[in-house]
Design an enzyme around this catalytic site. Structure first.
Site, PDB file in Angstrom:
ATOM      1  N   GLU A 110       0.777  -1.219   0.055  1.00 16.73           N
ATOM      2  CA  GLU A 110       0.034   0.040   0.035  1.00 16.73           C
ATOM      3  C   GLU A 110       0.847   1.193  -0.130  1.00 16.73           C
ATOM      4  O   GLU A 110       0.699   1.998  -0.948  1.00 16.73           O
ATOM      5  CB  GLU A 110      -0.903   0.000   1.087  1.00 16.73           C
ATOM      6  CG  GLU A 110      -2.103  -0.958   1.088  1.00 16.73           C
ATOM      7  CD  GLU A 110      -2.029  -2.518   1.468  1.00 16.73           C
ATOM      8  OE1 GLU A 110      -0.711  -2.762   1.673  1.00 16.73           O
ATOM      9  OE2 GLU A 110      -2.794  -3.229   1.018  1.00 16.73           O
TER      10      GLU A 110
ATOM     11  N   HIS B  83     -11.796  -4.685   9.691  1.00 27.88           N
ATOM     12  CA  HIS B  83     -11.920  -4.442   8.392  1.00 27.88           C
ATOM     13  C   HIS B  83     -13.375  -3.742   8.450  1.00 27.88           C
ATOM     14  O   HIS B  83     -14.202  -3.738   7.498  1.00 27.88           O
ATOM     15  CB  HIS B  83     -12.417  -6.009   7.606  1.00 27.88           C
ATOM     16  CG  HIS B  83     -11.269  -6.357   6.970  1.00 27.88           C
ATOM     17  ND1 HIS B  83     -10.309  -6.981   7.700  1.00 27.88           N
ATOM     18  CD2 HIS B  83     -10.976  -6.572   5.497  1.00 27.88           C
ATOM     19  CE1 HIS B  83      -9.239  -7.423   6.838  1.00 27.88           C
ATOM     20  NE2 HIS B  83      -9.638  -7.086   5.803  1.00 27.88           N
TER      21      HIS B  83
END
Lengths: 336, 331
Positions: B65, B134
């Site tokens: 990322e 999440h």
């Protein structure tokens, strides 16, 4: 004590190398003198914030940057005065930046750690260690996509090679096959932590091949060796469009920053490395081969002295950015 | 289904149409992100785009990322127009250094020399039983950062059009997309395209109270307003849309009209977007208020997996209805 055990190739200079030698000597001496002056001005509180000096490492910036074209991109670290000077940014605008004056190359907003200059494609002055490596990969990716022939040159220290960002950037550069030259300036200390305390494998040059990146280590105290290696590396990056890792083993003679008491290394170690001073090495080599005279050296020193004084004068005469402009450039003024 | 001047599409399709339109109009635009190509997008948003535009324009990236966001910044600095997709906001913290220290600072720190025309899209939202790692609502973290523009696409029109406007912007723009809405259908004009990215939007006119929200939560606010209408309460619903820089005028105009404000969002209450809106209302419209501004926010716990606990951790439509009735001393 850590002293890099490296064979340095004896370079034979010819009279025709005189100009090249003089130029290299001039650039390294300019960086040295400019930084000595900076330290002095720091003591006088003309320069504030952090000031990280490059003294001892000049051969790396000068040896590498010589080989870049005006169209190539350059990214550096927070120890970047040398790279900025070698890239040809006006010393006055660098000094004004360190003063925080609006005439500085970043309008005085970045200071010593954040020199930027669009004209020379100098993209910082980046002070989060390894944070600029991925940006360099992206710039090289853009060159590839746009089918341009320019490369991106990215300097970082061995400390950065311990960051996860190094791993990500190396992998992406090789995976995407983009024209980026990574130059690792291994000065053996990440601030005050010796390389043996921060890397399981201290030979940085062993890390490049793990990503499929061609890698070479060079004596970073010898400007001619650096220049030669960088020239070949840059040619490869440009023609093959692939990344290359050039590890320059070097040493910082002065403290990490102006706040560093240097408790982590022996003075004798520093003295040992000073014997390899890149400036004395080149000067002595040229003198021994009779291609430089004392008069030449005096002339260079005088020219540099006046150049540095001129830079200081420019900074002194500079003005402060008006407070009304504080919020200018948080966002772009005009849509592109 | 085309019904005259409107077309019914899913939120997923709306995002995809926006990306397609962008890729068609400018060769410098490319999409990169995890699984955007061969997999077709983790949420099937970019399905088929690799086949249509090729691997140069639709780039799969490794799980890096920070690396690929940083590369997006570099590419943007060098004349490209990358759309960087971070699969979900939960992974964006791995790229936070690139976003906060590079994308957001470079223009100002370089004295105006280097702008970063980068768009980062990320899926986000709670409500799918994905547990604590999440289900984050990290919008407030990004909205805190000067130098970024932060957008929340709560509607289909915004899901389609915000990207197009963001790609014309010279500065870094973060777009939050809400995975909870992916299969939701709505009608958008057949002419839908680029949308304004400077103003909040009144989604429902009302006179009794202003319910201000953003993202997927606006649908709960709209449902609540519909229900409240049956009880004779006429609520105004505002979609903030732009979390940085905040559009004060739409908010203040509404406060002056209704004199009552309820702020609703999924993010934890402490230092969330509602905190900021509340402060702005105090600073600029204190004397317009009939009663203190109220907030409904996420309960300050890591979001748990079981549905009943997850539901309890978030403001629900019934909570909004009850809170509004309480504020209006209804019944």
């Amino acid at each position: 004590m850590i002293v890099m055990d490296q064979e340095t190739e004896i370079q034979i200079l010819t009279a025709s190398d005189r100009d090249r030698g003089l130029q290299l000597l001039y650039q390294m001496k300019l960086i040295r003198r400019f930084e000595e002056k900076s330290a002095e001005l720091y003591s006088k509180e003309k320069i504030r914030g952090f000031l990280h000096l490059y003294v001892g490492e000049e051969a790396v910036a000068v040896g590498v940057i010589q080989n870049l074209t005006a169209d190539d991109n350059l990214l550096s670290t927070y120890r970047e005065h040398g790279h900025a000077l070698a890239r040809g940014i006006n010393p006055g605008s660098i000094m004004a930046e360190m003063y925080g004056k609006v005439q500085g190359c970043s309008r005085g907003r970045g200071g010593s750690m954040h020199l930027f200059d669009a004209a020379t494609k100098f993209y910082g002055g980046n002070a989060i260690v390894a944070g600029h490596l991925a940006m360099a990969v992206g710039m090289a990716l853009a060159s590839k996509k746009q089918k341009k022939n320019n490369i991106t040159c990215c300097f970082f220290g061995e400390g950065a090679a311990a960051e996860g960002e190094f791993h990500e950037a190396m992998n992406l550069a090789a995976l995407w096959s983009v024209p980026v030259l990574f130059v690792c300036e291994n000065n053996l200390y990440a601030m005050g932590t010796a390389i043996r305390y921060s890397h399981s494998v201290v030979e940085i040059e062993k890390k490049g091949p793990a990503y499929g990146i061609e890698t070479e280590a060079v004596d970073g105290m010898n400007v001619l060796s650096v220049q030669k290696a960088a020239k070949l590396a840059i040619e490869k990056v440009r023609t093959a469009g692939k990344p290359f890792l050039l590890v320059c083993n070097t040493y910082r003679f002065r403290a990490h920053s102006m706040f560093d008491a240097e408790l982590y290394r022996d003075k004798s170690e520093v003295e040992e490395w000073k014997k390899k001073d890149p400036i004395s090495q080149l000067q002595n080599l040229m003198s021994n081969q009779d291609i430089i005279s004392l008069k030449d050296i005096d002339e260079i020193n005088e020219k540099i002295e006046s150049e540095v004084l001129k830079a200081v004068e420019f900074a002194e005469k500079g003005t402060w950015e008006p407070v009304e402009d504080l919020k200018k450039f948080v966002y772009s003024e005009a849509r592109i | 289904m085309n019904t005259g001047n409107f077309i019914k599409i899913t939120y997923r399709e709306a995002i995809k149409q926006g990306i397609r339109e962008a890729l068609q109009k400018d060769e410098n635009i490319f999409l990169m992100g995890e699984d955007v190509g061969h997999y077709g997008g983790a949420f099937a948003v970019s399905k088929g785009l690799l086949q249509e535009f090729g691997s140069e324009r639709i780039m799969d990236v490794p799980l890096s990322e920070s690396g690929f966001v940083g590369a997006g910044i570099g590419a943007a600095l060098s004349g490209m127009r990358p759309i960087v997709e971070i699969m979900t906001v939960n992974f964006s913290l791995l790229a936070m250094d690139q976003i906060a220290n590079n994308a957001a600072t470079l223009l100002h720190m370089s004295g105006g020399q280097f702008n970063v025309p980068l768009v980062i899209r990320m899926g986000c939202g709670i409500g799918r039983q994905l547990a604590a790692q999440h289900s984050h609502s990290w919008e407030p973290l990004f909205a805190h950062i000067a130098g970024l523009k932060v957008l929340a696409a709560g509607t289909h029109e915004d899901a389609r059009g915000m990207l197009l406007t963001a790609l014309d912007d010279p500065d870094p723009v973060i777009i939050f997309e809400y995975t909870f809405l992916l299969n939701k259908e709505a009608e958008i004009p057949t002419t839908a395209g680029a949308v304004d990215i400077t103003k909040a939007k009144v989604l429902r006119q009302g006179t009794d109270i202003s319910i201000i929200s953003y993202g997927a939560c606006i649908h709960k606010a709209l449902d609540a307003a519909k229900e409240l209408a049956t009880a004779g309460i006429n609520a105004e619903v505002i979609d903030l849309r732009i979390l940085r820089p905040i559009d004060d005028s739409t908010i203040l105009t509404s406060v002056k009209k209704t004199n009552k404000v309820l702020l609703v969002e999924d993010a934890w209450a402490s230092l969330n977007v509602s905190s900021e809106i509340s402060a702005r209302i105090m600073e600029n419209a204190f004397y317009e208020l009939d009663l203190p501004v109220q907030r409904l926010s996420g309960v300050e716990v890591p979001i748990p997996y079981p549905k009943h606990l997850e539901d309890a951790a978030l403001p629900q439509t019934s909570d909004i209805i009850n809170q509004v009735k309480k504020m209006l001393q209804y019944g």
